[in-house]
Scaffold this active site. Structure first.
Site, PDB file in Angstrom:
ATOM      1  N   SER A 152       0.784  -1.066   0.036  1.00 27.73           N
ATOM      2  CA  SER A 152       0.004  -0.056   0.029  1.00 27.73           C
ATOM      3  C   SER A 152       0.953   1.281  -0.007  1.00 27.73           C
ATOM      4  O   SER A 152       2.117   0.900   0.299  1.00 27.73           O
ATOM      5  CB  SER A 152      -0.846  -0.069   1.374  1.00 27.73           C
ATOM      6  N   TYR A 165      -1.588  -1.316  10.229  1.00 30.86           N
ATOM      7  CA  TYR A 165      -1.742  -1.296   8.616  1.00 30.86           C
ATOM      8  C   TYR A 165      -0.420  -0.946   8.132  1.00 30.86           C
ATOM      9  O   TYR A 165       0.403  -1.763   7.339  1.00 30.86           O
ATOM     10  CB  TYR A 165      -2.693  -0.420   8.247  1.00 30.86           C
TER      11      TYR A 165
HETATM   12  P1  NAD Z   1     -11.788  -5.467   0.292  1.00 27.14           P
HETATM   13  O1  NAD Z   1     -12.103  -5.237   1.762  1.00 27.14           O
HETATM   14  O2  NAD Z   1     -12.709  -4.806  -0.676  1.00 27.14           O
HETATM   15  O3  NAD Z   1     -11.752  -6.916  -0.018  1.00 27.14           O
HETATM   16  C1  NAD Z   1     -10.608  -7.620   0.505  1.00 27.14           C
HETATM   17  C2  NAD Z   1     -11.192  -9.131   0.349  1.00 27.14           C
HETATM   18  O4  NAD Z   1     -10.268  -9.817   1.178  1.00 27.14           O
HETATM   19  C3  NAD Z   1     -12.424  -9.467   1.038  1.00 27.14           C
HETATM   20  O5  NAD Z   1     -13.040 -10.372   0.144  1.00 27.14           O
HETATM   21  C4  NAD Z   1     -12.159 -10.226   2.225  1.00 27.14           C
HETATM   22  O6  NAD Z   1     -13.192 -11.005   2.667  1.00 27.14           O
HETATM   23  C5  NAD Z   1     -10.933 -10.817   2.010  1.00 27.14           C
HETATM   24  N1  NAD Z   1     -10.321 -11.162   3.152  1.00 27.14           N
HETATM   25  C6  NAD Z   1      -9.722 -10.255   4.229  1.00 27.14           C
HETATM   26  N2  NAD Z   1      -9.212 -10.692   5.156  1.00 27.14           N
HETATM   27  C7  NAD Z   1      -8.938 -12.242   4.756  1.00 27.14           C
HETATM   28  C8  NAD Z   1      -8.366 -13.265   5.301  1.00 27.14           C
HETATM   29  N3  NAD Z   1      -8.011 -13.299   6.645  1.00 27.14           N
HETATM   30  N4  NAD Z   1      -8.530 -14.374   4.808  1.00 27.14           N
HETATM   31  C9  NAD Z   1      -9.203 -14.425   3.427  1.00 27.14           C
HETATM   32  N5  NAD Z   1      -9.653 -13.351   2.950  1.00 27.14           N
HETATM   33  C10 NAD Z   1      -9.518 -12.204   3.731  1.00 27.14           C
HETATM   34  O7  NAD Z   1     -10.508  -4.587   0.256  1.00 27.14           O
HETATM   35  P2  NAD Z   1      -9.652  -4.055  -1.240  1.00 27.14           P
HETATM   36  O8  NAD Z   1      -9.592  -2.800  -1.108  1.00 27.14           O
HETATM   37  O9  NAD Z   1      -9.901  -4.920  -2.224  1.00 27.14           O
HETATM   38  O10 NAD Z   1      -8.087  -4.457  -0.727  1.00 27.14           O
HETATM   39  C11 NAD Z   1      -7.323  -5.552  -1.190  1.00 27.14           C
HETATM   40  C12 NAD Z   1      -6.039  -5.504  -0.743  1.00 27.14           C
HETATM   41  O11 NAD Z   1      -5.445  -4.186  -1.254  1.00 27.14           O
HETATM   42  C13 NAD Z   1      -5.696  -5.260   0.611  1.00 27.14           C
HETATM   43  O12 NAD Z   1      -4.467  -5.979   1.006  1.00 27.14           O
HETATM   44  C14 NAD Z   1      -5.505  -3.939   1.101  1.00 27.14           C
HETATM   45  O13 NAD Z   1      -4.798  -3.582   2.230  1.00 27.14           O
HETATM   46  C15 NAD Z   1      -4.589  -3.310  -0.209  1.00 27.14           C
HETATM   47  N6  NAD Z   1      -4.988  -1.949  -0.354  1.00 27.14           N
HETATM   48  C16 NAD Z   1      -6.202  -1.547  -0.922  1.00 27.14           C
HETATM   49  C17 NAD Z   1      -6.154  -0.265  -1.105  1.00 27.14           C
HETATM   50  C18 NAD Z   1      -7.404   0.473  -1.509  1.00 27.14           C
HETATM   51  O14 NAD Z   1      -7.410   1.774  -1.787  1.00 27.14           O
HETATM   52  N7  NAD Z   1      -8.518  -0.207  -1.768  1.00 27.14           N
HETATM   53  C19 NAD Z   1      -5.074   0.590  -1.068  1.00 27.14           C
HETATM   54  C20 NAD Z   1      -3.929   0.138  -0.674  1.00 27.14           C
HETATM   55  C21 NAD Z   1      -3.836  -1.199  -0.438  1.00 27.14           C
END
Ligand code: NAD
Length: 267
Positions: A152, A165
Site C-alpha cells: 500500500s 496497517y
Molecule cells: P476489500 O475489503 O474490498 O476486499 C478484501 C477481500 O479480502 C475481501 O473479500 C475479504 O473477505 C478478504 N479477506 C480479508 N481478510 C481475509 C483473510 N484473513 N482470509 C481470506 N480472505 C480475507 O479490500 P480491497 O480494497 O480490495 O483490498 C485488497 C488489498 O489491497 C488489501 O491487502 C488492502 O490492504 C490493499 N490495499 C487497498 C487499497 C485500496 O485503496 N482499496 C489501497 C492500498 C492497499
C-alpha cells in the site's frame, strides 16, 4: 503477425491463485486474469461472496476454469489447504496474487486496541508470509513463478491513525525484497504493488469512519490531494497486476510499485 500479437492473451493457460478474491482488488484482478486466459484458484474467507465472485467471473468468461477455496489466510493450515487444493486441481501454480488484507480500526498509536493490532498483523503480514512460504517451493520446482504481494502507499510512508496497517504493509514490502533476492535465481519473480486510494468496499468503509454523516464529502476531500484529482479504480490496479503476473515481468524483481495517480510524489 501484428494482429496475431495484439490478440495474444497475457496469461494464456497460466494457473493463478488470488487471495481476497471475493471483492475489491482481488475480484477485479480475477476478472482481468480470466479475460487474459488464466485458470483461477480464488481464495477468500467470505464463502458466500466468494461463490458470487466465481459466478461473476464465469458469467463474463464462461470458458474460464475456476475453483474456489474458502480459507482464512491468517491460519497456516488453511493456507496449506488452498495451496494443496490448487495443485490438486491444476498441477501447478504460475502466478500468485497475495492480496487479502484488512485495514483495522482507525486510532492513534497510544489508543490502539492491542487485539485489533494483532489481527491486522496476523492477516496482512503472517497471511502474506504463509502464502509465499507454501507457494514458492512449488514455483521453485517449476523454475517459474510470479508473485505479486499487496502492500500500500502505507507500506512506503506513515498514515495517520493506522499504525498496524502501516507496520504490516512495510513488512510486505520488506518480505517482497527478500523473496526477490532469495528466489530470483529459480525464475521466481516477486514484486509488490502500493495502491493509493482505490474505490473498493474497504476504502468506502474508511471514508465512513472518517465522516459517518457524509462519507462522500470525505472522499471528495481526499481526492483533492491527488495529482489526478480522483480516486483510482480496481480495474486500473488489475492491469498492472496482470503485467506483473505475466511472463513479460521477467526482470522487474523486488520492487514496490505505487499505483496512486502520482500522489506519493507529493508527500
Ligand atoms: P476489500 O475489503 O474490498 O476486499 C478484501 C477481500 O479480502 C475481501 O473479500 C475479504 O473477505 C478478504 N479477506 C480479508 N481478510 C481475509 C483473510 N484473513 N482470509 C481470506 N480472505 C480475507 O479490500 P480491497 O480494497 O480490495 O483490498 C485488497 C488489498 O489491497 C488489501 O491487502 C488492502 O490492504 C490493499 N490495499 C487497498 C487499497 C485500496 O485503496 N482499496 C489501497 C492500498 C492497499
Amino acid at each position: 503477425i501484428g494482429l496475431k500479437r495484439m490478440g495474444m492473451k497475457k496469461l494464456e493457460n497460466k494457473v493463478i491463485v488470488i487471495t481476497g478474491a471475493a471483492m475489491g482488488l482481488g475480484l477485479a484482478a480475477a476478472q482481468e486474469a480470466a479475460k487474459q486466459g488464466a485458470q483461477l484458484s480464488l481464495v477468500d474467507y467470505n464463502e458466500k461472496a466468494l461463490g458470487e465472485a466465481k459466478q461473476a467471473v464465469l458469467q463474463e468468461y464462461p470458458d474460464a476454469k475456476v475453483i474456489t477455496v474458502t480459507a482464512d489466510v491468517s491460519k497456516e493450515e488453511e493456507v496449506r489447504k488452498y495451496v494443496d487444493e490448487t495443485v490438486k486441481a491444476f498441477n501447478r501454480i504460475d502466478g500468485f496474487y497475495n492480496n487479502a488484507g484488512i485495514e483495522g480500526k482507525q486510532a492513534l498509536m497510544t489508543e490502539y486496541d492491542v487485539a485489533v493490532f494483532r489481527k491486522v498483523i496476523d492477516i496482512n503480514l503472517m497471511g502474506v508470509f504463509y502464502g509465499m512460504r507454501y507457494i514458492i517451493p512449488i514455483m521453485q520446482k517449476q523454475q517459474y513463478g510470479r508473485i505479486v504481494n499487496v502492500a500500500s502507499v502505507g507500506g512506503i510512508r506513515g498514515v495517520l491513525n493506522q499504525t498496524p496497517y502501516v507496520a504490516s504493509k512495510h513488512a510486505v514490502s520488506g518480505m517482497t525484497k527478500n523473496a526477490a533476492l532469495e528466489f530470483g535465481r529459480y525464475g521466481v519473480i516477486t514484486n509488490a504493488i502500493a495502491p493509493g486510494a482505490i474505490l473498493t468496499p474497504m476504502v468506502a468503509e474508511a471514508f465512513r469512519q472518517v465522516n459517518p454523516d457524509d462519507p462522500k464529502a470525505a472522499e471528495t476531500e481526499y481526492a483533492k490531494a491527488n495529482p489526478t484529482k480522483r480516486l483510482g479504480l480496481p480495474e486500473e490496479v488489475a492491469k498492472v497486476v496482470i503485467f506483473l503476473l505475466s511472463e513479460d515481468a521477467s526482470y522487474v524483481n523486488g520492487q514496490t510499485i505505487a499505483i496512486d495517480g502520482g500522489e506519493s510524489n507529493t508527500y
